[in-house]
Scaffold this active site. Structure first.
Site, PDB file in Angstrom:
ATOM      1  N   ARG A  35       0.829  -1.227   0.000  1.00 54.93           N
ATOM      2  CA  ARG A  35       0.000   0.000   0.000  1.00 54.93           C
ATOM      3  C   ARG A  35       0.852   1.261   0.000  1.00 54.93           C
ATOM      4  O   ARG A  35       0.455   2.269  -0.584  1.00 54.93           O
ATOM      5  CB  ARG A  35      -0.922  -0.008   1.207  1.00 54.93           C
ATOM      6  CG  ARG A  35      -2.056  -0.978   1.019  1.00 54.93           C
ATOM      7  CD  ARG A  35      -2.969  -0.968   2.200  1.00 54.93           C
ATOM      8  NE  ARG A  35      -4.166  -1.721   1.898  1.00 54.93           N
ATOM      9  CZ  ARG A  35      -4.929  -2.279   2.813  1.00 54.93           C
ATOM     10  NH1 ARG A  35      -4.642  -2.164   4.093  1.00 54.93           N
ATOM     11  NH2 ARG A  35      -6.006  -2.941   2.458  1.00 54.93           N
ATOM     12  N   LYS A 206     -19.851 -16.229   0.556  1.00 55.64           N
ATOM     13  CA  LYS A 206     -21.257 -15.946   0.874  1.00 55.64           C
ATOM     14  C   LYS A 206     -22.007 -15.194  -0.210  1.00 55.64           C
ATOM     15  O   LYS A 206     -21.516 -14.206  -0.746  1.00 55.64           O
ATOM     16  CB  LYS A 206     -21.283 -15.070   2.116  1.00 55.64           C
ATOM     17  CG  LYS A 206     -20.956 -15.797   3.398  1.00 55.64           C
ATOM     18  CD  LYS A 206     -21.224 -14.815   4.462  1.00 55.64           C
ATOM     19  CE  LYS A 206     -21.014 -15.242   5.859  1.00 55.64           C
ATOM     20  NZ  LYS A 206     -21.022 -14.030   6.689  1.00 55.64           N
ATOM     21  N   GLY A 362     -10.098  -8.836  -1.921  1.00 53.33           N
ATOM     22  CA  GLY A 362      -8.908  -9.371  -1.250  1.00 53.33           C
ATOM     23  C   GLY A 362      -8.528 -10.764  -1.686  1.00 53.33           C
ATOM     24  O   GLY A 362      -7.368 -11.033  -2.019  1.00 53.33           O
ATOM     25  N   GLY A 385     -13.417  -3.322  -0.018  1.00 52.81           N
ATOM     26  CA  GLY A 385     -14.785  -2.826   0.185  1.00 52.81           C
ATOM     27  C   GLY A 385     -15.141  -1.738  -0.817  1.00 52.81           C
ATOM     28  O   GLY A 385     -16.254  -1.699  -1.352  1.00 52.81           O
TER      29      GLY A 385
HETATM   30  P1  AMP Z   1     -15.089 -13.971   0.106  1.00 47.25           P
HETATM   31  O1  AMP Z   1     -14.354 -13.206   1.175  1.00 47.25           O
HETATM   32  O2  AMP Z   1     -16.552 -13.977   0.250  1.00 47.25           O
HETATM   33  O3  AMP Z   1     -14.611 -13.598  -1.283  1.00 47.25           O
HETATM   34  O4  AMP Z   1     -14.706 -15.505   0.340  1.00 47.25           O
HETATM   35  C1  AMP Z   1     -13.411 -15.984   0.224  1.00 47.25           C
HETATM   36  C2  AMP Z   1     -13.297 -17.250   0.999  1.00 47.25           C
HETATM   37  O5  AMP Z   1     -14.269 -18.163   0.543  1.00 47.25           O
HETATM   38  C3  AMP Z   1     -11.959 -17.916   0.849  1.00 47.25           C
HETATM   39  O6  AMP Z   1     -11.295 -17.916   2.073  1.00 47.25           O
HETATM   40  C4  AMP Z   1     -12.292 -19.319   0.395  1.00 47.25           C
HETATM   41  O7  AMP Z   1     -11.564 -20.318   1.055  1.00 47.25           O
HETATM   42  C5  AMP Z   1     -13.756 -19.444   0.752  1.00 47.25           C
HETATM   43  N1  AMP Z   1     -14.449 -20.421  -0.099  1.00 47.25           N
HETATM   44  C6  AMP Z   1     -14.455 -20.483  -1.438  1.00 47.25           C
HETATM   45  N2  AMP Z   1     -15.151 -21.542  -1.869  1.00 47.25           N
HETATM   46  C7  AMP Z   1     -15.605 -22.201  -0.787  1.00 47.25           C
HETATM   47  C8  AMP Z   1     -16.383 -23.380  -0.591  1.00 47.25           C
HETATM   48  N3  AMP Z   1     -16.824 -24.084  -1.616  1.00 47.25           N
HETATM   49  N4  AMP Z   1     -16.666 -23.734   0.678  1.00 47.25           N
HETATM   50  C9  AMP Z   1     -16.200 -23.014   1.716  1.00 47.25           C
HETATM   51  N5  AMP Z   1     -15.470 -21.895   1.598  1.00 47.25           N
HETATM   52  C10 AMP Z   1     -15.168 -21.475   0.363  1.00 47.25           C
END
Ligand code: AMP
Length: 414
Positions: A35, A206, A362, A385
């Protein structure tokens, strides 16, 4: 709107808002200076022109105010820990003010000469900062004659140092720094001037974090690839068996309605037809490939499967614009990283064939770095974000504060 390249900073004191929120180890040493390096071109431009730089940033999330900090509280959040490293990078001594806009910094700022650099204490030691307090903003504004905002990562926050402060500078005395300008130019290109076909790849854990971006992408993308844990909510919503895969049961209706809206708008949604499933959330788990809508009880999908990889790859290679936010699986574990790695490689391949690719968020950025493909994509956004909110179609206060009503976004001046 003034662009940083147009402006000659000679004999000006520039108040520069950067995002130096870097990680420190237990010895209070910087462990990743990405950064800081990202803001160097802006600071160097000011100094090279013959101006002086007054640098302000937030640093972590301190609970203490400046008074208790001076009495020794929460020293780890002091920007003092950045002085040595910044001095080395800029190859000159750094003056430090242990406040933001009151006595110490005001005196030091007024006496700055061409080529000199003053670093202010953490803006978040003032509770006024996060409240977007006007008086605090006005106090900050007295320090400089020009305001430069290069903190894209904080552009979605209406804080005093990122937003309100801009009011106290004339239109020709406030501008984006190079980093902020590149973020805005590239995001605008994807949002408003995307060459078609435009494919968005959305993954991660999510659905709930990605609802707004998906809604907005339905208006601008031709194809949306959905991978990662969030895909299973879509399968369950359509009656699929997903075992113990990640799911948000309160988002099943929403997933269904997103699929319906996509159909109405003629947007192709691509879900992973198969998955690499595991009997445990562990790299040592037993593994099998299975259809994503027919995962046995006790098993969970942790990566997209080979057929999904093939199908997604075809879509990516036909695209002219690609936006990627969120991994395709648990890429941090080697047994579940193949989907994310292959998709990253396909994005790089499409880019070398002439597509424009923007990576943000990220974890997708971490993935691109992990697979050493960071110089094979068109642009990597630094704002987590802020990037997400920009692509949700929101106006970011830090950006709006610099623009005036009639402004066009600059086309990049570097
Ligand atoms: P996000 O911050 O929502 O972009 O989520 C990223 C995280 O989602 C990473 O740490 C991944 O390990 C997790 N992730 C991706 N695919 C899966 C899955 N099928 N089941 C559980 N966690 C997941």
């Amino acid at each position: 709107m003034t662009t940083i390249n147009q402006f000659n900073f000679k004999n000006f004191r520039a108040l520069i808002r950067v995002d130096f929120n870097v990680p420190l180890n237990d010895q209070l040493e910087i462990t990743d200076d990405t950064r800081i390096r990202a803001a160097l071109p802006t600071i160097q431009k000011v100094l090279k022109d013959g101006g002086a730089a007054i640098i302000m940033t937030h640093f972590g999330r301190p609970k203490s105010n400046l008074q208790s900090v001076k009495l020794g509280a929460e020293d780890k959040y002091s920007t003092r820990h950045l002085i040595d490293h910044l001095g080395k990078l800029l190859d000159r001594p750094i003056q430090f003010a242990d406040d933001c806009g009151s006595e110490a910094s005001y005196k030091l700022a007024k006496n700055l000469k061409a080529g000199e650099v003053l670093l202010l204490e953490n803006t978040r030691f003032y509770e006024e900062e996060t409240k977007g307090d006007e008086e605090f903003a006005q106090m900050l504004a007295t320090l400089g004659e020009v305001y430069v905002n290069d903190a894209f990562g904080s552009a979605h926050r209406a804080h005093s140092s990122t937003t309100q402060v801009a009011k106290y500078f004339a239109t020709d005395k406030k501008m984006f720094g190079y980093l902020m300008e590149a973020e805005v130019v590239n995001a605008e290109k994807v949002l408003h001037q995307a060459e078609k076909p435009f494919t968005a790849i959305v993954g991660g854990a999510k659905v709930s974090d990605k609802i707004l971006i998906l809604e907005n992408l339905l208006n601008i993308a031709n194809d949306i690839i959905i991978g990662g844990g969030m895909a299973y909510t879509f399968f369950k919503a359509q009656g699929g068996q997903i075992g113990k895969s990640l799911v948000e049961d309160d988002k099943l209706d929403l997933a269904k309605s997103l699929l319906m809206k996509a159909k109405e708008k003629g947007v192709q949604i691509h879900l992973p037809v198969d998955s690499v499933a595991a009997d445990n959330f562990s790299n040592d788990a037993n593994i099998k490939t299975t259809n994503s809508d027919n995962i046995e009880d006790g098993w969970m999908g942790l990566d997209i499967g080979p057929n999904a990889i093939d199908a997604f790859s075809r879509v990516i290679l036909e695209s002219k614009t690609i936006l990627w936010n969120g991994p395709m699986g648990v890429f941090e574990m080697t047994n579940f990283s193949k989907g994310t790695e292959t998709i990253a490689k396909k994005v790089a391949e499409a880019t070398s064939n002439g597509a424009f690719s923007l990576i943000g968020g990220g974890d997708s950025v971490a993935a691109i770095n992990q697979f050493h493909l960071n110089d094979q994509v068109s642009f990597i956004s630094t704002g987590g974000g802020a990037m997400l909110e920009y692509f949700e179609g929101k106006k970011l206060p830090g950006i709006e504060a610099i623009k005036d009503a009639s402004d066009e976004i600059p086309h990049g001046s570097r």
